[in-house]
Enzyme design. Structure first.
Site, short mmCIF file in Angstrom:
data_model
loop_
_atom_site.label_atom_id
_atom_site.label_comp_id
_atom_site.label_asym_id
_atom_site.label_seq_id
_atom_site.Cartn_x
_atom_site.Cartn_y
_atom_site.Cartn_z
CB SER A 16 -0.93 -0.01 1.21
OG SER A 16 -0.21 -0.24 2.40
CE1 TYR A 50 -7.69 17.75 7.95
CE2 TYR A 50 -7.73 16.47 9.98
CZ TYR A 50 -7.99 17.65 9.30
OH TYR A 50 -8.53 18.71 9.95
CB ALA A 52 -4.27 16.56 13.56
CG HIS A 78 -4.20 9.03 6.84
ND1 HIS A 78 -2.96 8.92 7.41
CD2 HIS A 78 -4.21 8.16 5.81
CE1 HIS A 78 -2.25 8.02 6.75
NE2 HIS A 78 -2.97 7.55 5.77
N GLY A 109 -4.20 11.98 15.97
CA GLY A 109 -3.58 13.23 15.55
C GLY A 109 -2.70 13.77 16.66
CE1 TYR A 143 2.98 6.33 16.43
CE2 TYR A 143 1.10 5.18 17.37
CZ TYR A 143 1.61 6.22 16.63
OH TYR A 143 0.77 7.14 16.07
CB ALA A 150 2.88 5.35 25.45
CG ASN A 159 -3.79 3.18 22.63
OD1 ASN A 159 -5.00 3.39 22.82
ND2 ASN A 159 -3.10 3.80 21.69
CG PHE A 214 9.35 13.33 11.09
CD1 PHE A 214 8.47 14.34 11.45
CD2 PHE A 214 8.84 12.10 10.71
CE1 PHE A 214 7.11 14.13 11.42
CE2 PHE A 214 7.48 11.88 10.68
CZ PHE A 214 6.61 12.90 11.04
CG HIS A 264 1.52 1.85 4.69
ND1 HIS A 264 0.33 1.99 4.00
CD2 HIS A 264 1.80 3.09 5.18
CE1 HIS A 264 -0.07 3.25 4.06
NE2 HIS A 264 0.79 3.94 4.77
NE ARG A 270 9.85 12.64 -6.10
CZ ARG A 270 10.45 13.61 -6.78
NH1 ARG A 270 10.41 14.84 -6.34
NH2 ARG A 270 11.09 13.32 -7.89
P1 FAD Z 1 -3.73 6.91 19.98
O1 FAD Z 1 -3.79 5.49 19.59
O2 FAD Z 1 -4.96 7.54 20.55
O3 FAD Z 1 -2.53 7.06 21.04
C1 FAD Z 1 -1.97 8.33 21.35
C2 FAD Z 1 -1.23 8.26 22.68
O4 FAD Z 1 -2.15 8.28 23.75
C3 FAD Z 1 -0.38 7.00 22.88
O5 FAD Z 1 0.75 7.35 23.61
C4 FAD Z 1 -1.31 6.11 23.68
O6 FAD Z 1 -0.58 5.13 24.42
C5 FAD Z 1 -1.98 7.14 24.57
N1 FAD Z 1 -3.34 6.78 25.02
C6 FAD Z 1 -4.28 6.12 24.36
N2 FAD Z 1 -5.41 6.05 25.09
C7 FAD Z 1 -5.17 6.72 26.24
C8 FAD Z 1 -5.94 7.04 27.39
N3 FAD Z 1 -7.21 6.65 27.51
N4 FAD Z 1 -5.36 7.76 28.38
C9 FAD Z 1 -4.09 8.20 28.26
N5 FAD Z 1 -3.30 7.94 27.19
C10 FAD Z 1 -3.85 7.21 26.19
N6 FAD Z 1 -1.16 12.36 12.12
C11 FAD Z 1 -1.93 13.27 11.47
O7 FAD Z 1 -2.19 14.37 11.98
N7 FAD Z 1 -2.45 13.00 10.24
C12 FAD Z 1 -2.24 11.82 9.61
O8 FAD Z 1 -2.72 11.62 8.50
C13 FAD Z 1 -1.44 10.82 10.26
N8 FAD Z 1 -1.22 9.61 9.71
C14 FAD Z 1 -0.49 8.66 10.39
C15 FAD Z 1 -0.34 7.39 9.83
C16 FAD Z 1 0.38 6.40 10.50
C17 FAD Z 1 0.50 5.02 9.87
C18 FAD Z 1 0.99 6.70 11.75
C19 FAD Z 1 1.82 5.66 12.46
C20 FAD Z 1 0.83 7.95 12.32
C21 FAD Z 1 0.08 8.96 11.67
N9 FAD Z 1 -0.13 10.22 12.22
C22 FAD Z 1 -0.91 11.16 11.55
C23 FAD Z 1 0.48 10.60 13.51
C24 FAD Z 1 -0.48 10.36 14.71
O9 FAD Z 1 -1.61 11.18 14.59
C25 FAD Z 1 0.31 10.70 15.98
O10 FAD Z 1 1.31 9.75 16.20
C26 FAD Z 1 -0.55 10.89 17.23
O11 FAD Z 1 0.25 11.51 18.23
C27 FAD Z 1 -1.10 9.59 17.81
O12 FAD Z 1 -2.10 9.09 17.03
P2 FAD Z 1 -2.68 7.59 17.33
O13 FAD Z 1 -3.79 7.39 16.40
O14 FAD Z 1 -1.59 6.61 17.38
O15 FAD Z 1 -3.26 7.86 18.81
#
Ligand code: FAD
Length: 293
Positions: A16, A50, A52, A78, A109, A143, A150, A159, A214, A264, A270
């Site tokens: 993908s 997207y 955030a 996303h 996000g 991750y 975390a 999570n 990054f 992925h 690119r």
């Molecule tokens: P979550 O799974 O919600 O986790 C976020 C953090 O909160 C983790 O540390 C988790 O352990 C912790 N957590 C979860 N639940 C709780 C709780 N109840 N209480 C306290 N802590 C908790 N970002 C963008 O803005 N746009 C994108 O398009 C985008 N695409 C991505 C694609 C991929 C494949 C990846 C790996 C990342 C992408 N990101 C994107 C980045 C992502 O948004 C960030 O890493 C963000 O900080 C965490 O998103 P998550 O969905 O992993 O969050």
């Protein structure tokens, strides 16, 4: 021995590709050239990020719609929940469903730098919200080196399990360079009963200086051997490309040997490197049967 090692997945691997919304007309041209180059290898899906808090969700949606129309590929937007209310998210999900989108990459996000409070919604909540609206195919983030916020690795793993239990059907990992870390992570996922595919996110690194910035933000280790590999190449993009291809191919080779057959690619819009790596994996344009008919 690269051929022998890749032999097992030749023809079976699924790939993908991830893109981001272009900011200029020229970037838009590059994006479409890349999509046109990569579409014939028939990826299982392509996704569009997207930003955030960027307020530009419509641009993600527009590109997704165009990819669907122009290529017929499964195109997954996303979607982040850190910058929207539950009602807004439900309405976005309904709009996506009504325009024929069935696959969403569900993310929390990043928090805005000014954030002081805990977010109201996490990605697991978004998965539940999407599921409550329609039967979406949902991918979530994982991750191998632990998300920076975390409290510990186990919390982060649980999570991911919450996201899968809420209805995600696969996880895509943050990019990484230490294959061993990915493999151990995959084993830990299996050990706590996460039974969906954990798809490695492969980033071919053409801009090493940008990567360093990054990687610091995302808690991804950049091993010493990589620093050495890119040493002296700051002004030599051609050699950097070759180095990037070599490193990514080597990673994919080792992962294939360990039974991974889905990849992925963070394409950064690119096509060259992702295309070459796919070629080595045996993921190639389908030969038109019309030629033989
Ligand atoms: P979550 O799974 O919600 O986790 C976020 C953090 O909160 C983790 O540390 C988790 O352990 C912790 N957590 C979860 N639940 C709780 C709780 N109840 N209480 C306290 N802590 C908790 N970002 C963008 O803005 N746009 C994108 O398009 C985008 N695409 C991505 C694609 C991929 C494949 C990846 C790996 C990342 C992408 N990101 C994107 C980045 C992502 O948004 C960030 O890493 C963000 O900080 C965490 O998103 P998550 O969905 O992993 O969050």
């Amino acid at each position: 021995a690269i051929n022998r090692n890749l032999h097992d997945v030749q023809g079976k691997a699924k790939v993908s590709f991830e893109f981001f919304p272009p900011k200029t007309e020229q970037m838009e041209q590059t994006l479409w050239q890349s999509i046109e180059r990569l579409a014939p290898v028939a990826p299982s899906f392509v996704s569009v990020t997207y930003g955030a808090n960027s307020g530009e969700r419509d641009r993600t949606h527009d590109i997704i719609k165009s990819i669907k129309q122009r290529t017929g590929l499964i195109a997954a937007p996303h979607l982040t929940c850190v910058d929207a209310s539950v009602d807004e998210l439900k309405s976005i999900a309904r709009d996506y469903w009504n325009s024929g989108i069935r696959h969403i990459v569900a993310l929390r996000g990043d928090l805005p730098p000014s954030a002081t409070e805990k977010p109201a919604l996490y990605a697991s909540d978004l998965v539940e919200i999407l599921r409550s609206v329609a039967d979406f195919d949902i991918s979530v983030a994982a991750y191998p080196e632990v998300h920076p916020e975390a409290p510990n690795a186990q919390f982060d793993l649980l999570n991911l399990k919450r996201k899968v239990d809420a209805g995600a059907s696969r996880a895509i990992t943050q990019f990484f360079f230490d294959v061993e870390k990915f493999l151990r992570y995959r084993d830990r996922c299996a050990a706590i009963g996460i039974d969906v595919d954990i798809i490695p996110g492969i980033l071919p690194v053409t801009n090493f200086q940008q990567l360093i910035k990054f990687a610091n933000l995302t808690n991804v280790a950049v091993p010493n051997w990589m620093h050495k590999a890119y040493e002296g190449l700051d002004h030599d993009p051609t050699t950097r490309n070759l180095v990037a291809a070599n490193i990514a191919m080597e990673m994919v080779k080792v992962l294939s040997r360990e039974g991974i057959d889905q990849f992925h690619f963070y394409t950064l819009n690119r096509s060259e490197l992702s295309y070459a790596i796919c070629h080595m994996l045996g993921v190639r344009p389908q030969v038109q049967s019309a030629q033989t008919a």
